[in-house]
Design an enzyme around this catalytic site. Structure first.
Site, PDB file in Angstrom:
ATOM      1  N   SER A   1      45.956  14.616  69.498  1.00 35.43           N
ATOM      2  CA  SER A   1      46.839  14.536  68.331  1.00 35.43           C
ATOM      3  C   SER A   1      47.192  15.962  67.919  1.00 35.43           C
ATOM      4  O   SER A   1      46.485  16.924  68.254  1.00 35.43           O
ATOM      5  CB  SER A   1      46.140  13.818  67.186  1.00 35.43           C
ATOM      6  OG  SER A   1      45.098  14.631  66.683  1.00 35.43           O
TER       7      SER A   1
ATOM      8  N   ASP B   1      58.090  12.659  68.672  1.00 36.93           N
ATOM      9  CA  ASP B   1      58.283  11.528  67.761  1.00 36.93           C
ATOM     10  C   ASP B   1      59.246  11.951  66.662  1.00 36.93           C
ATOM     11  O   ASP B   1      58.839  12.494  65.639  1.00 36.93           O
ATOM     12  CB  ASP B   1      56.947  11.063  67.180  1.00 36.93           C
ATOM     13  CG  ASP B   1      57.130   9.924  66.178  1.00 36.93           C
ATOM     14  OD1 ASP B   1      58.289   9.521  65.937  1.00 36.93           O
ATOM     15  OD2 ASP B   1      56.112   9.451  65.633  1.00 36.93           O
TER      16      ASP B   1
ATOM     17  N   ASN C   1      47.418   2.707  73.553  1.00 38.12           N
ATOM     18  CA  ASN C   1      46.734   3.750  72.783  1.00 38.12           C
ATOM     19  C   ASN C   1      45.585   3.185  71.962  1.00 38.12           C
ATOM     20  O   ASN C   1      45.773   2.219  71.219  1.00 38.12           O
ATOM     21  CB  ASN C   1      47.710   4.406  71.802  1.00 38.12           C
ATOM     22  CG  ASN C   1      48.810   5.179  72.492  1.00 38.12           C
ATOM     23  OD1 ASN C   1      48.891   5.228  73.717  1.00 38.12           O
ATOM     24  ND2 ASN C   1      49.666   5.795  71.703  1.00 38.12           N
TER      25      ASN C   1
ATOM     26  N   THR D   1      44.093  -0.656  68.733  1.00 38.36           N
ATOM     27  CA  THR D   1      42.798  -1.017  68.151  1.00 38.36           C
ATOM     28  C   THR D   1      42.901  -2.338  67.396  1.00 38.36           C
ATOM     29  O   THR D   1      43.765  -2.481  66.538  1.00 38.36           O
ATOM     30  CB  THR D   1      42.319   0.087  67.185  1.00 38.36           C
ATOM     31  OG1 THR D   1      42.119   1.285  67.924  1.00 38.36           O
ATOM     32  CG2 THR D   1      41.028  -0.309  66.480  1.00 38.36           C
TER      33      THR D   1
ATOM     34  N   HIS E   1      51.468   1.312  70.827  1.00 36.67           N
ATOM     35  CA  HIS E   1      50.712   2.041  69.794  1.00 36.67           C
ATOM     36  C   HIS E   1      49.994   1.034  68.918  1.00 36.67           C
ATOM     37  O   HIS E   1      50.446  -0.092  68.743  1.00 36.67           O
ATOM     38  CB  HIS E   1      51.659   2.902  68.967  1.00 36.67           C
ATOM     39  CG  HIS E   1      52.155   4.096  69.722  1.00 36.67           C
ATOM     40  ND1 HIS E   1      51.834   5.377  69.376  1.00 36.67           N
ATOM     41  CD2 HIS E   1      52.916   4.186  70.845  1.00 36.67           C
ATOM     42  CE1 HIS E   1      52.398   6.211  70.238  1.00 36.67           C
ATOM     43  NE2 HIS E   1      53.062   5.518  71.145  1.00 36.67           N
ATOM     44  N   GLY E   2      48.860   1.451  68.355  1.00 38.83           N
ATOM     45  CA  GLY E   2      48.116   0.537  67.492  1.00 38.83           C
ATOM     46  C   GLY E   2      47.337  -0.482  68.300  1.00 38.83           C
ATOM     47  O   GLY E   2      47.288  -1.659  67.958  1.00 38.83           O
TER      48      GLY E   2
ATOM     49  N   ASP F   1      50.043  13.419  71.730  1.00 37.96           N
ATOM     50  CA  ASP F   1      50.425  12.213  70.987  1.00 37.96           C
ATOM     51  C   ASP F   1      51.404  12.615  69.865  1.00 37.96           C
ATOM     52  O   ASP F   1      51.517  13.812  69.544  1.00 37.96           O
ATOM     53  CB  ASP F   1      49.140  11.585  70.423  1.00 37.96           C
ATOM     54  CG  ASP F   1      49.290  10.113  70.048  1.00 37.96           C
ATOM     55  OD1 ASP F   1      50.320   9.517  70.385  1.00 37.96           O
ATOM     56  OD2 ASP F   1      48.360   9.567  69.423  1.00 37.96           O
TER      57      ASP F   1
HETATM   58 ZN   LIG Z   1      50.859   5.999  67.770  1.00 38.18          ZN
END
Ligand SMILES: [Zn+2]
Length: 292
Positions: A50, A104, A230, A211, A208-209, A82
């Protein structure tokens, strides 16, 4: 082996119908655990830093650790940046050996996002590394950037088509109903939208996301064209909990290396479970043949 470009890694994963796990390391040991997990499963892996982590350690330290870990390992590993809005930080990654970067600019209007992403693709292509870019804002908190519910909107498939055609990305990130952080209720993943974006862009998608998404949801996303998943929040929790739990169970043990060892093993187990769940087991050698 040396770090590898994200683009052929994801092209291979998409062609074979699995996804490569991408984890955000927080220190040298978590990077080492990622490589060890991938090695034990003979799988490709994406180590993604990150912007916050780069600010904490600096480009040189992170790139140095990763180059050494990858060089000593037979599996293909990607060092990826990221979510990043800062072109100078992206340039720093390209100059210091990252093999993939994410721009991004999804908070910008479409044309501006396209222009900024184009600049990054030009820089990255010159360095022979991959690019991930995003349209539509993904809900939740990522790296201190908060996207509240009223600002998040699902990606427009027509915009996605033009974006991917003009940029030729290694990975395309879209807002498809997933969120960063833990889910409060049942996540509403827009499977039809993923299918349409995949049909129109033919670009490996980054989910993304990851988890907290149910296994069936993940499997369906992979089937529909997600080739990079991710996992960040999960890792943060295991990182802290494993440390605290060790001390709770062994209150008299003040040998730091044993505490760190317990943390390393817990992280490695998480990484192995996710790599296996996404279908990466025993794919390392095929990916190597493709990137060689
Ligand atoms: Zn993300």
């Amino acid at each position: 082996m040396p770090l590898v470009n994200l683009k052929p890694v994801l092209a291979e994963a998409k062609a074979q119908g699995y996804a490569v796990a991408a984890f955000n390391p927080v220190d040298y040991a978590s990077m080492k655990a990622m490589i060890a997990a991938a090695e034990e499963l003979n799988a490709p892996v994406i180590v993604q830093t990150s912007a916050k982590t780069i600010k904490y350690y600096g480009h040189k330290a992170l790139a140095g650790w990763m180059r050494e870990l990858a060089a000593d390992s037979p599996i293909p590993a990607v060092l990826h940046l990221d979510h990043c809005k800062d072109l100078e930080m992206i340039r720093g990654c390209i100059e210091n050996g990252w093999t993939s970067v994410m721009i991004d600019a999804s908070d910008q209007p479409f044309e501006k996002n396209l222009m900024l992403s184009h600049q990054v693709v030009d820089m990255a292509t010159a360095a022979n590394i991959g690019v991930e870019a995003e349209i539509g804002q993904i809900l939740g908190v990522e790296d201190d950037m908060v996207v509240p519910e009223e600002d998040s909107h699902l990606t427009d498939p027509a915009e996605a088509e033009r974006f991917c055609r003009e940029l030729n990305l290694a990975a395309f990130a879209a807002a498809i109903g997933t969120a960063h952080g833990y889910y409060k209720g049942e996540p509403k993943v827009a499977f039809d939208l993923i299918a349409e974006i995949n049909r129109r862009t033919k670009t490996p998608m980054a989910l993304h996301g990851g988890t907290g998404l149910p296994k069936e949801t993940i499997a369906k996303c992979i089937e529909l064209g997600c080739a990079k998943i991710n996992i960040s929040t999960n890792l943060k929790h295991v990182f802290v909990d494993s440390f605290v739990d060790y001390h709770r169970d062994n209150p008299k043990d003040y040998e730091p290396l044993r505490v760190l060892g317990a943390q390393y093993e817990a992280l490695k187990e998480l990484f192995k479970a996710k790599i296996a769940e996404f279908g990466g087991t025993n794919r390392g050698s095929e990916v190597l043949a493709r990137v060689a």
